[in-house]
Design a protein around this motif. Structure first.
Motif, mmCIF file in Angstrom:
data_model
loop_
_atom_site.group_PDB
_atom_site.id
_atom_site.type_symbol
_atom_site.label_atom_id
_atom_site.label_comp_id
_atom_site.label_asym_id
_atom_site.label_seq_id
_atom_site.Cartn_x
_atom_site.Cartn_y
_atom_site.Cartn_z
ATOM 1 N N THR A 116 11.543 -0.838 1.819
ATOM 2 C CA THR A 116 11.335 -0.012 0.630
ATOM 3 C C THR A 116 10.589 -0.775 -0.469
ATOM 4 O O THR A 116 10.565 -2.010 -0.487
ATOM 5 C CB THR A 116 12.681 0.445 0.041
ATOM 6 O OG1 THR A 116 13.367 -0.718 -0.448
ATOM 7 C CG2 THR A 116 13.527 1.138 1.086
ATOM 8 N N ILE A 132 0.826 -1.219 0.000
ATOM 9 C CA ILE A 132 0.000 0.000 0.000
ATOM 10 C C ILE A 132 0.863 1.273 0.000
ATOM 11 O O ILE A 132 2.020 1.246 0.392
ATOM 12 C CB ILE A 132 -0.964 0.041 1.218
ATOM 13 C CG1 ILE A 132 -0.174 0.053 2.540
ATOM 14 C CG2 ILE A 132 -1.938 -1.116 1.186
ATOM 15 C CD1 ILE A 132 -0.984 0.538 3.720
ATOM 16 N N SER A 187 1.032 3.957 -7.455
ATOM 17 C CA SER A 187 1.049 4.675 -8.730
ATOM 18 C C SER A 187 0.943 3.709 -9.917
ATOM 19 O O SER A 187 1.272 2.525 -9.802
ATOM 20 C CB SER A 187 2.332 5.489 -8.850
ATOM 21 O OG SER A 187 3.435 4.614 -8.887
ATOM 22 N N TYR A 197 7.290 5.571 3.843
ATOM 23 C CA TYR A 197 6.991 6.923 4.328
ATOM 24 C C TYR A 197 5.889 6.935 5.381
ATOM 25 O O TYR A 197 5.594 7.979 5.942
ATOM 26 C CB TYR A 197 6.587 7.830 3.155
ATOM 27 C CG TYR A 197 7.679 7.920 2.129
ATOM 28 C CD1 TYR A 197 8.820 8.662 2.386
ATOM 29 C CD2 TYR A 197 7.609 7.203 0.933
ATOM 30 C CE1 TYR A 197 9.859 8.717 1.466
ATOM 31 C CE2 TYR A 197 8.639 7.248 0.009
ATOM 32 C CZ TYR A 197 9.761 8.005 0.286
ATOM 33 O OH TYR A 197 10.786 8.049 -0.615
HETATM 34 P P1 NAP Z 1 4.092 4.208 -5.197
HETATM 35 O O1 NAP Z 1 5.374 4.929 -5.261
HETATM 36 O O2 NAP Z 1 3.655 3.430 -6.367
HETATM 37 O O3 NAP Z 1 4.191 3.283 -3.911
HETATM 38 C C1 NAP Z 1 3.126 2.476 -3.463
HETATM 39 C C2 NAP Z 1 3.675 1.310 -2.686
HETATM 40 O O4 NAP Z 1 4.425 0.452 -3.547
HETATM 41 C C3 NAP Z 1 4.648 1.678 -1.575
HETATM 42 O O5 NAP Z 1 4.541 0.748 -0.528
HETATM 43 C C4 NAP Z 1 5.981 1.555 -2.267
HETATM 44 O O6 NAP Z 1 7.025 1.356 -1.347
HETATM 45 C C5 NAP Z 1 5.766 0.359 -3.139
HETATM 46 N N1 NAP Z 1 6.556 0.326 -4.367
HETATM 47 C C6 NAP Z 1 7.105 1.342 -5.055
HETATM 48 N N2 NAP Z 1 7.729 0.897 -6.158
HETATM 49 C C7 NAP Z 1 7.562 -0.442 -6.177
HETATM 50 C C8 NAP Z 1 7.969 -1.472 -7.057
HETATM 51 N N3 NAP Z 1 8.683 -1.220 -8.161
HETATM 52 N N4 NAP Z 1 7.628 -2.741 -6.765
HETATM 53 C C9 NAP Z 1 6.904 -3.024 -5.677
HETATM 54 N N5 NAP Z 1 6.503 -2.093 -4.791
HETATM 55 C C10 NAP Z 1 6.816 -0.815 -5.048
HETATM 56 O O7 NAP Z 1 2.918 5.197 -4.860
HETATM 57 P P2 NAP Z 1 2.901 6.325 -3.752
HETATM 58 O O8 NAP Z 1 3.664 7.481 -4.246
HETATM 59 O O9 NAP Z 1 3.263 5.738 -2.437
HETATM 60 O O10 NAP Z 1 1.361 6.648 -3.678
HETATM 61 C C11 NAP Z 1 0.733 7.513 -4.538
HETATM 62 C C12 NAP Z 1 0.097 6.784 -5.689
HETATM 63 O O11 NAP Z 1 -0.827 5.818 -5.219
HETATM 64 C C13 NAP Z 1 -0.709 7.698 -6.572
HETATM 65 O O12 NAP Z 1 -0.486 7.379 -7.910
HETATM 66 C C14 NAP Z 1 -2.135 7.402 -6.182
HETATM 67 O O13 NAP Z 1 -3.081 7.703 -7.152
HETATM 68 C C15 NAP Z 1 -2.055 5.955 -5.913
HETATM 69 N N6 NAP Z 1 -3.183 5.552 -5.073
HETATM 70 C C16 NAP Z 1 -4.176 4.788 -5.635
HETATM 71 C C17 NAP Z 1 -5.272 4.432 -4.896
HETATM 72 C C18 NAP Z 1 -6.377 3.610 -5.478
HETATM 73 O O14 NAP Z 1 -7.079 2.988 -4.718
HETATM 74 N N7 NAP Z 1 -6.548 3.578 -6.769
HETATM 75 C C19 NAP Z 1 -5.365 4.833 -3.565
HETATM 76 C C20 NAP Z 1 -4.351 5.610 -3.034
HETATM 77 C C21 NAP Z 1 -3.247 5.945 -3.809
HETATM 78 P P3 NAP Z 1 7.850 2.584 -0.726
HETATM 79 O O15 NAP Z 1 6.936 3.757 -0.620
HETATM 80 O O16 NAP Z 1 8.266 2.060 0.597
HETATM 81 O O17 NAP Z 1 9.000 2.802 -1.629
#
Ligand code: NAP
Ligand code: MG
Length: 485
Positions: free
Chosen positions: A200, A142, A222, A172
């Protein structure tokens, strides 16, 4: 961390800071490859050899009910912790994140009764029926914007059906999820059913996506990360549920209730500092009310109280991190070149410490500009003018995303018509942000695959098995004599 029913200390740590003050709150574990392996092994064992999937549904439900009660007992402290760790306002965490999470455990405890197979009518002398079974080990990942709440959505809907879980929050925002581990432990959840590891995305997140011992990944984050997870998950053809980004259209028609639409528009972009997947980040405004609406919107936006997230009357707290603040301000700089800055657009005066960005509105935006196409994930609104219904629908759908939309009009026939033509998973008419445990949530197009919440959300965590029992007279089915040997 919480692995196989034991609390495990860290070999390495990550530092958590309060985004409002930049003060260090805590050091928490940065999982190693070995920690992840142990967590996966524990979840595997609990699923393959443990009793969890075999327990009666009522027994599994009783754990969820206990968890909900424990969350409510500690609600105040949990809200405070979430606020301190993430910069989410106290109003948010007290009235939304924590209580709604508790409700989710209760909801899934009872809703799982509705997950059942059926008896099929088939053209054969046989009894054919389906059963719904758990998928196995679910890797849940998440983001940081609603950590405690999203943990509830993913974990509750997985374990109630007999799945076991390896769960990773964002680096974070991990503290409330570590507090959740203590609650699971107090509730006496059997060993290995839920394993919570912090670290991470690059290491632990990717490790989960790549593991051949995990059956399903349920990911929120994302679209870019979702794409990478999808590729990694191909290794063992994992089942996937992806809740990804958005660039949702907030369509305001001239015949709206003005008060409701203004209030709704403010909430849709400035709640949680705009860090919402369903943020109404594109305001589509009908030309005949454009000037009047914008004037009111700016007036109200300037009155929003920016402050320490812990103060109960704060409307706008800090963004999650320095990086997020930099990224959002980067989009503001792009917006200043593309469109017209109407208000905000900088770090608020007096907030040199903390990751603050003023609520910001851009006018004269064209839908093909970057600030209209790319997810900013901060308090930045792009206002686009339209004249006809046709034009509004076309602009709303002209995005790679398809998460949500809002429609403001007193004409319900128009509301039905527009709702039907919008290519997205949720449409809110004359309201914003209504999430209900009972209602499915998810995205069309690049906003994701699958649904969370509701019956659909539960079904994501199941496999369907068809059982066919021959009832041919004499006990010999057609295949008995297929070969005449
Ligand atoms: P993110 O960078 O994609 O990170 C989300 C989660 O995935 C974090 O736990 C992150 O870990 C992990 N992660 C990152 N890169 C990864 C990879 N290559 N492989 C596996 N896990 C990975 O997103 P964010 O910046 O935290 O959150 C914002 C995004 O989430 C936005 O795009 C938002 O729209 C989306 N979101 C979607 C929903 C929905 O229900 N559709 C709800 C809320 C948010 P770390 O942070 O520990 O690096
Ligand atoms: Mg923090």
């Amino acid at each position: 961390m919480y692995i196989d029913g034991e609390f495990r200390d860290a070999q390495k740590t990550i530092t958590s800071i309060n985004p409002c003050s930049e003060e260090v709150i805590a050091d928490f574990p940065k999982a190693t490859e070995g920690d992840l392996k142990d967590a996966i092994r524990a979840a595997r064992r609990a699923f393959d050899k443990g009793t969890w999937p075999q327990l009666r549904l009522e027994e599994r439900a009783s754990y969820l009910t206990k968890i909900a009660a424990l969350i409510r007992e500690e609600a105040f402290d949990l809200a405070e912790l979430e606020t301190k760790d993430t910069g989410k306002t106290t109003k948010q965490t007290t009235f939304i994140d924590i209580p709604v999470a508790a409700d989710a455990y209760d909801y899934f405890a009872s809703a799982a009764k509705e997950v059942k197979g059926e008896t099929l009518s088939i053209p054969a002398a046989a009894l054919s029926y389906t059963v719904k079974e758990p998928v196995g080990v679910v890797g849940a990942i998440i983001p940081w914007n609603y950590p405690f709440l999203m943990a509830a959505w993913k974990i509750a809907s997985s374990i109630i059906l007999g799945n076991t879980v390896v769960f990773k929050p964002s680096q974070y925002a991990s503290l409330s999820c570590l507090a959740l581990a203590k609650i699971f432990d107090t509730a006496g959840l059997p060993k290995g059913v839920v394993n919570i590891i912090t670290g991470t995305g690059r290491e632990v997140g990717m490790g989960i996506a790549q593991s051949p011992d995990i059956d399903m990944v349920s990911f929120t984050g994302s679209t870019e990360s979702g794409r990478e997870i999808m590729k990694a998950a191909a290794v063992n053809i994992k089942k996937l549920a992806l809740e990804l980004g958005g660039k949702s259209a907030n369509i305001v028609f001239a015949d709206c209730d003005l008060d409701a639409a203004i209030g709704g528009t403010l909430s849709a972009i400035f709640m949680n500092q705009g860090q919402m997947c369903v943020a109404g980040s594109r305001l589509l405004l009908q030309d005949s009310i454009y000037e009047k609406f914008i004037a009111l919107l700016i007036e109200k936006t300037k009155k929003l109280k920016i402050g320490d997230s812990r103060a109960p009357d704060t409307d706008i707290g800090a963004l999650i991190s320095k990086q997020q603040q930099t990224d959002v301000l980067g989009y503001v700089a792009i917006g200043k070149k593309e469109a017209k800055l109407l208000c905000g657009g900088k770090i608020p005066d007096g907030f040199a410490k903390g990751f603050y960005v003023e609520p910001t509105i851009f006018g004269e935006v064209n839908n093909n500009m970057r600030i209209a196409q790319e997810e900013i994930f901060g308090p930045v609104l792009s206002v686009i003018k339209f004249s006809s219904i046709e034009e509004a629908v076309t602009i709303a759908n002209d995005t790679p995303y398809g998460l949500a939309a809002m429609v403001w009009t007193k004409d319900l026939a128009k509301a039905h018509d527009v709702s039907k033509r919008l290519r997205c998973g949720t449409v809110w008419v004359n309201t914003y942000g209504g999430f209900y445990n009972e209602a499915p949530f998810g995205g069309y197009k690049q906003s994701g695959i699958g649904r969370e919440l509701g019956k659909e959300g539960l079904l994501e965590h199941t496999e369907t098995k068809h059982i066919n029992i021959d009832l041919s007279p004499g006990g010999k089915s057609l295949v008995t004599n297929w070969f005449s040997v």
